[in-house]
Scaffold this active site. Structure first.
Site, PDB file in Angstrom:
ATOM      1  CG  ASP A  52      -8.939  -8.293 -34.600  1.00 26.87           C
ATOM      2  OD1 ASP A  52      -9.606  -8.047 -33.375  1.00 26.87           O
ATOM      3  OD2 ASP A  52      -8.996  -7.828 -35.709  1.00 26.87           O
TER       4      ASP A  52
ATOM      5  CG  HIS B 203      -7.197  -6.475 -26.161  1.00 27.83           C
ATOM      6  ND1 HIS B 203      -6.113  -6.118 -25.501  1.00 27.83           N
ATOM      7  CD2 HIS B 203      -6.864  -6.305 -27.340  1.00 27.83           C
ATOM      8  CE1 HIS B 203      -5.319  -5.179 -26.355  1.00 27.83           C
ATOM      9  NE2 HIS B 203      -5.688  -5.335 -27.490  1.00 27.83           N
TER      10      HIS B 203
END
Length: 443
Positions: free
Chosen positions: A12, A46
């Site tokens: 992340d 993503h």
């Protein structure tokens, strides 16, 4: 010159937005020929936001897709055809013409099936309060089954022939059912139909494809998850069944006859985050209010999204575990100036065994060692702080010093327009050429 993009945290950190910027057309720069995925599977998340406001969470497609850059799923990927079809539909709805035409898949890539996902969720439910924080998508089950039954594990290439694929899917279902009881998954024939349709709509390639692809021009290797979740170097058992360092990408480059022919780019935020349980020594719940997440939150299987101050000890361990990085991409540089963020950097921990300012690395293979390290980190607390303040340039300099690598890319927001690529001595220039100082010693 190729670029390898790896997250130096728990995931992340912004790999998707970094890859999106690297793939965006730049005056005078050679266009990126492909994004190559080299680890993980459909559990990747993503996030990319375009300048015109479109948002997509890239899972198996490369994060350069909005720029029309093709994706290659290498032999090291775990491919989920059902999730891939769903992702392709979303990309088409966002205006990407024929997304599957941008995709090539190595025939040797292992398949993730509904049986793997159902088994994954059954095991995670059985752990009760001792859950590991799985994504619940069957990635670990896919890897474990392939290790236990390498000849029977279905591959992307099997999708072209119904008879051997039916045999492998039936064996897979029966073995997992015998171990776990009835699985919440569709019949074999339904999976068979979906997987053969997958083979009809994508381009399957052999081992000669990647070397040819790499000769055409610069490629971006897009990693998944983060180094602190690595299957061997992460904090066991809160890890992924995947090698999340540069190793997979370097292996593919070596197989293609181009060893060490890439820039190693490590991605970090100005603060440290993780999904689900496991060590997060610098955790500060108050940061969640000051730094709300647009695209991260509580996950049914992963658990809560957690936020902490920048953990220089853990990120330095990640850099050393990787064998060093050539440059950094720093995201969320707008965060230190946000009202109420009061972000800091931790350079040491206080533990029952004394002060810890460096986590020692070790060769892969000893999970009991990693579990003992995890137990120590779960009781650790930050002990030595640095406060770079609200100036993003001060943060950029502090991170470069802490991780012993220059900052190549700075990100001040979610879109490619919010990124700055800097010319840094010893790394790469805006044009992507390696300078004479590039071959530096590992950090």
């Amino acid at each position: 010159m190729h670029t390898l993009v790896v997250d130096l945290g728990y995931g992340d950190a912004g790999k998707g937005t970094v890859v999106d910027r690297l793939c965006a057309p730049r005056p005078g720069a050679a266009p990126v020929t492909a994004v190559i995925r080299f680890n993980g599977g459909a559990q990747a998340a993503h996030n990319v936001v375009t300048v015109d406001g479109r948002h997509h969470t890239f899972a198996q497609f490369g994060s350069g897709t909005f720029s029309g850059v093709p994706t290659h799923l290498s032999r090291l990927m775990l491919v989920d055809p059902l999730a891939l079809a769903t992702e392709a539909r979303h990309l088409a709805a966002l205006g990407v013409p024929d997304p599957l035409a941008l995709l090539t898949v190595d025939r040797r890539a292992r398949l993730t099936t509904p049986y793997h996902a159902a088994a994954n969720r059954a095991r995670e439910r059985a752990r009760g309060t001792a859950r590991h924080g799985s994504c619940g998508m069957g990635i670990g089950e896919t890897a474990a089954y392939a290790l236990a039954h390498p000849a029977d594990a279905p591959t992307a290439g099997d999708c072209t022939s119904r008879t051997p694929l039916r045999r492998k899917l039936t064996l897979l279902r029966d073995r997992l059912t015998a171990a776990l009881g009835p699985l919440d998954a569709p019949p074999v024939d339904a999976c068979l139909d979906a997987f053969t349709a997958f083979a009809d709509h994508i381009t399957l390639v052999d081992e000669t494809h990647l070397p040819r692809l790499l000769r055409r021009g610069p490629a971006v290797f897009e990693g998944a998850q983060g180094v602190l979740l690595d299957e061997w170097h992460g904090f066991h058992p809160y890890t992924t069944w995947s090698t999340t360092t540069f190793d997979g990408a370097e292996t593919l480059l070596a197989e293609a006859g181009r060893p060490r022919a890439a820039l190693r780019l490590g991605v970090v935020r100005t603060y440290t985050t993780r999904h689900g349980p496991g060590p997060l020594v610098t955790e500060d719940p108050s940061l969640l209010r000051a730094l709300p997440e647009a695209h991260n939150g509580h996950g049914r299987w992963q658990g809560a999204f957690r936020t902490g101050h920048f953990d220089a000890v853990a990120h330095t361990y990640a850099v050393e575990t990787c064998g060093g990085v050539d440059a950094l991409a720093v995201t969320h540089l707008d965060a230190p100036a946000r009202r109420g963020s009061t972000l800091r950097m931790a350079h040491a921990y206080r533990t029952p065994d004394g002060l810890l300012d460096r986590i020692p690395t070790a060769p892969p293979g000893c999970l009991s060692r990693q579990q003992r390290l995890t137990e120590r980190l779960l009781t650790a607390r930050p002990a030595r702080w640095q406060s770079p303040g609200a100036d993003p340039q001060a943060w950029s300099g502090a991170l470069a010093q802490a991780l012993n690598a220059p900052v190549l890319m700075e990100s001040y927001g979610p879109t490619a327009a919010d990124k700055v690529i800097r010319q840094v001595a010893g790394t790469v220039t805006e044009r992507g050429s390696r300078s004479r100082c590039q071959e530096r010693s590992p950090a």
